[in-house]
Write an enzyme that holds these catalytic residues in place. Structure first.
Site, PDB file in Angstrom:
ATOM      1  N   THR A 173     -23.549 -67.907  85.828  1.00 12.49           N
ATOM      2  CA  THR A 173     -23.098 -68.520  87.115  1.00 12.49           C
ATOM      3  C   THR A 173     -23.582 -69.993  87.265  1.00 12.49           C
ATOM      4  O   THR A 173     -22.881 -70.824  87.717  1.00 12.49           O
ATOM      5  CB  THR A 173     -23.388 -67.775  88.264  1.00 12.49           C
ATOM      6  OG1 THR A 173     -22.861 -66.168  88.098  1.00 12.49           O
ATOM      7  CG2 THR A 173     -22.897 -68.240  89.686  1.00 12.49           C
ATOM      8  N   CYS A 205      -6.855 -57.064  77.298  1.00 15.24           N
ATOM      9  CA  CYS A 205      -5.681 -56.715  76.495  1.00 15.24           C
ATOM     10  C   CYS A 205      -5.197 -57.961  75.822  1.00 15.24           C
ATOM     11  O   CYS A 205      -4.851 -57.854  74.550  1.00 15.24           O
ATOM     12  CB  CYS A 205      -4.332 -56.167  77.313  1.00 15.24           C
ATOM     13  SG  CYS A 205      -3.784 -57.425  78.695  1.00 15.24           S
ATOM     14  N   SER A 245     -19.341 -59.998  88.730  1.00 14.56           N
ATOM     15  CA  SER A 245     -20.411 -60.427  87.849  1.00 14.56           C
ATOM     16  C   SER A 245     -21.651 -59.247  88.082  1.00 14.56           C
ATOM     17  O   SER A 245     -21.559 -58.579  88.909  1.00 14.56           O
ATOM     18  CB  SER A 245     -20.759 -61.792  88.184  1.00 14.56           C
ATOM     19  OG  SER A 245     -21.936 -62.103  87.166  1.00 14.56           O
ATOM     20  N   CYS A 258      -3.257 -53.413  87.027  1.00 22.08           N
ATOM     21  CA  CYS A 258      -4.092 -54.326  86.285  1.00 22.08           C
ATOM     22  C   CYS A 258      -5.219 -54.723  87.158  1.00 22.08           C
ATOM     23  O   CYS A 258      -5.140 -55.100  88.149  1.00 22.08           O
ATOM     24  CB  CYS A 258      -3.163 -55.416  85.897  1.00 22.08           C
ATOM     25  SG  CYS A 258      -4.145 -56.829  84.933  1.00 22.08           S
ATOM     26  N   CYS A 273      -8.661 -58.138  84.099  1.00 23.56           N
ATOM     27  CA  CYS A 273      -9.832 -58.245  83.107  1.00 23.56           C
ATOM     28  C   CYS A 273      -9.425 -59.225  82.072  1.00 23.56           C
ATOM     29  O   CYS A 273     -10.265 -59.737  81.483  1.00 23.56           O
ATOM     30  CB  CYS A 273     -10.585 -56.931  82.813  1.00 23.56           C
ATOM     31  SG  CYS A 273      -9.528 -56.029  81.641  1.00 23.56           S
ATOM     32  N   ARG A 303     -14.220 -56.868  83.847  1.00 28.02           N
ATOM     33  CA  ARG A 303     -13.862 -58.286  83.770  1.00 28.02           C
ATOM     34  C   ARG A 303     -14.366 -58.558  82.289  1.00 28.02           C
ATOM     35  O   ARG A 303     -15.375 -58.177  81.953  1.00 28.02           O
ATOM     36  CB  ARG A 303     -14.952 -59.236  84.768  1.00 28.02           C
ATOM     37  CG  ARG A 303     -14.462 -60.479  84.536  1.00 28.02           C
ATOM     38  CD  ARG A 303     -13.228 -60.950  84.994  1.00 28.02           C
ATOM     39  NE  ARG A 303     -13.054 -62.465  84.771  1.00 28.02           N
ATOM     40  CZ  ARG A 303     -12.007 -63.137  85.144  1.00 28.02           C
ATOM     41  NH1 ARG A 303     -10.989 -62.265  85.753  1.00 28.02           N
ATOM     42  NH2 ARG A 303     -11.847 -64.478  85.055  1.00 28.02           N
ATOM     43  N   CYS A 317      -8.061 -50.867  77.508  1.00 24.42           N
ATOM     44  CA  CYS A 317      -7.950 -51.179  79.003  1.00 24.42           C
ATOM     45  C   CYS A 317      -8.585 -50.460  79.927  1.00 24.42           C
ATOM     46  O   CYS A 317      -8.574 -49.097  79.701  1.00 24.42           O
ATOM     47  CB  CYS A 317      -6.408 -51.087  79.230  1.00 24.42           C
ATOM     48  SG  CYS A 317      -6.027 -51.487  80.955  1.00 24.42           S
TER      49      CYS A 317
END
Length: 601
Positions: A395, A576, A114, A570, A573, A359, A546
């Protein structure tokens, strides 16, 4: 029986040198494997009955079943806050109820990424003495700037973020602290176990989750380290975005959660971030900067952030809304261009990249909040879309949603009240009020950068969130992608290896690790679509959206381009499965413990 489906594995999303040495990477991988081995051993003792847990055979699965009162999938801010609040209520009411948390990352916080400017409102409620208990929240915001960037200049504009009283933190470090506090209260936490299946009874009520099998080879055979997954059943459970999507796909009529909620589809953005270590004379702990404009075009919503953390560390990131139209746009390359801007580059020059990650963010806000209770479960955290877009914070709202859900579940178990009270409590909480006043900022930018700024200014300074109308989101993100013939390819500059880098270098800094000999967790519903549709119509956009080069078009022996999926790259995130224009990619969980290994993100 109720499960709380946690959205905030985000929410997941750590330190290495500019070019991390193989020894450092090997040490991290070794310690990660050792930790998973210890957790496996601990979980095996639970299976063996040493903890006193009830063992049985699940009628919904052929896996051995362990029963808890509460099962939480995903050790993110929402899930851990719910676990902690539930156990706090158990202590207050002298109730003896068990709580288990399973986490697909190798360790708590390993998948947490984050920004993060942290608003401590929910933490104040959960742990009023968090300062005395040494929570890793210790760098207050000291300045708050907002720039509009052109290609070569930066124009200061009024900052609407209101970060006075907030803190610059590492969310992965805060989540690890929350994990320790949860364990002190008696919560059992098991990293390295991926929830891959939702269990339902004959009435289509969710009764639990099951973890995937470990030690399965690519060809489906069992390796020497094969370990059967287990079924976890409880009175309620938290889960991640993957399981929420699975629920919607599997039971679209029964669980039409968006139609029963605020009604609009979710919309997303991709956040790309690095943590740098910079020269001491450039470091200003608590300094906060946000930008809009360049390098993104005026039709693409997004912006950047630059936060001065402690220990000479700076978080630098770019957020790109996934409803962008141009299939040639490459969010990773746009981020590299951002760092080369003349107003940003001098800060980073001479510094060292410690970590890289990416992310997706849920940006739908108020309009996209789903009805969070369904037969056998409920949704909390980021998957429910509690991000406050103009604040760029989610958050505190994710934590609060977990706390509210825990209170409702405790009342259900102890007093016989209905779990539906969670929906009522959510709407009467400060989450609802906060997201309602912020509801028109994100859809305002559907009209472009400058109309969006104008509408946002009216909302913020004049109407103060009390507009008589609620704006709608545009098309779903995957439908927003237009055909490649309408655009020209974008020529991105080559990396200079000082401020900008290629994906392979960045990926190495994410500590991403998957066992190569396992079935791919990325599935094509129709394997012919990439070459027959995505390549000719959208110029193979999956190779660009990506941020980890998972998707590549490689010439075969005849010279024809074929899609190659590098699942081991990978970052989890999930861009895709959101942005693919044909919705042909299905993201599932890999073997537990795989993926990135963040520590300071």
């Amino acid at each position: 029986m109720y499960k709380l489906v946690n959205s905030c594995s985000k929410s997941k999303f750590i330190p290495l040198l500019s070019y991390p040495s193989p020894a450092i990477s090997a040490n991290w991988a070794s310690s990660s494997r050792n930790e998973i081995s210890k957790r496996n051993s601990r979980f095996s003792r639970v299976l063996g009955g040493e903890s006193g847990r009830v063992r049985s055979y699940s009628s919904e699965s052929d896996k051995e079943c362990i029963e808890y009162d509460v099962v939480i999938v995903g050790a993110g801010p929402a899930g851990l806050s719910a676990a902690i609040r539930f156990k706090q209520l158990c202590q207050q009411k002298d109730a003896h109820l068990s709580v288990c948390v399973v986490e697909k990352g190798a360790d708590v916080g390993a998948h947490i990424l984050s920004g993060n400017i942290f608003e401590p409102r929910a933490l104040n409620e959960l742990f009023p003495r968090w300062k005395q208990e040494q929570a890793p929240v210790d760098v207050p915001v000291t300045s708050d700037n907002f720039w509009l960037l052109s290609q070569n200049r930066a124009f200061s504009i009024p900052s609407p973020f209101g970060n006075n009283g907030n803190y610059v933190i590492s969310l992965s470090q805060l989540v690890r602290w929350l994990g320790k506090k949860a364990e002190e209260l008696g919560v059992e936490i098991y990293p390295g176990f991926a929830a891959s299946e939702i269990l339902c009874n004959e009435h289509n009520e969710v009764t639990g989750i099951a973890t995937n099998d470990m030690g399965v080879a690519k060809d489906g055979s069992r390796k020497e380290n094969y370990q059967r997954g287990v079924a976890l059943k409880g009175k309620f459970c938290y889960s991640n975005l993957y399981l929420v999507c699975f629920l919607q796909r599997s039971f679209p009529k029964l669980h039409s959660i968006h139609k029963r909620g605020q009604g609009q589809h979710q919309t997303y953005a991709l956040g790309i971030k690095e943590v740098w270590e910079i020269d001491a004379d450039k470091h200003q702990p608590g300094s906060v900067l946000h930008t809009l404009g360049w390098p993104l075009d005026q039709k693409t919503y997004g912006g950047s952030f630059l936060y001065h953390m402690k220990d000479r560390q700076v978080a630098v990131g770019l957020v790109v809304a996934l409803n962008y139209q141009n299939p040639f746009l490459n969010p990773y390359e746009e981020y590299q261009r951002l760092k080369c801007h003349p107003a940003i580059r001098p800060l980073l020059e001479g510094g060292t990249v410690l970590q890289y990650g990416a992310r997706t963010l849920n940006e739908g806000g108020f309009q996209s909040i789903p009805y969070p209770v369904f037969p056998g479960g409920a949704i909390i955290g980021c998957s429910a879309g509690f991000l406050n877009v103009p604040k760029i914070k989610g958050t505190h709202t994710a934590m609060k949603s977990g706390m509210l859900a825990a209170e409702s579940a405790f009342s259900m178990l102890q007093e016989g009240l209905k779990m539906e009270n969670y929906w009522d409590n959510l709407r009467s909480s400060w989450i609802w009020e906060e997201l309602y006043t912020a509801r028109n900022y994100r859809p305002a930018f559907e009209y472009g950068l400058y109309p969006g700024l104008a509408l946002s200014a009216v909302e913020h300074y004049i109407l103060k969130g009390r507009s008589p109308v609620t704006l709608n989101h545009g098309k779903p993100d995957h439908e927003a992608t237009r055909e490649a013939q309408l655009f020209s390819p974008i020529e991105y500059p080559k990396p200079d290896d000082a401020v900008s880098f290629d994906i392979s270098t960045s990926l190495y800094r994410s500590n991403t690790n998957h066992d190569h000999n396992q079935p791919s967790h990325l599935h094509l519903r129709d394997p012919t679509i990439p070459e027959n549709v995505n390549l000719p119509k959208y110029a193979g956009s999956e190779a660009r959206y990506c941020p980890a080069r998972v998707y590549e078009y490689i010439p075969d022996e005849t010279g024809d381009l074929k899609l190659q999926i590098n699942a081991q790259n990978c970052l989890h995130c999930k861009a895709c499965s959101i942005k693919d224009p044909t919705q042909n990619i299905e993201w599932t969980v890999p073997e537990g413990g795989g993926g990135p290994g963040y520590t300071i993100m």
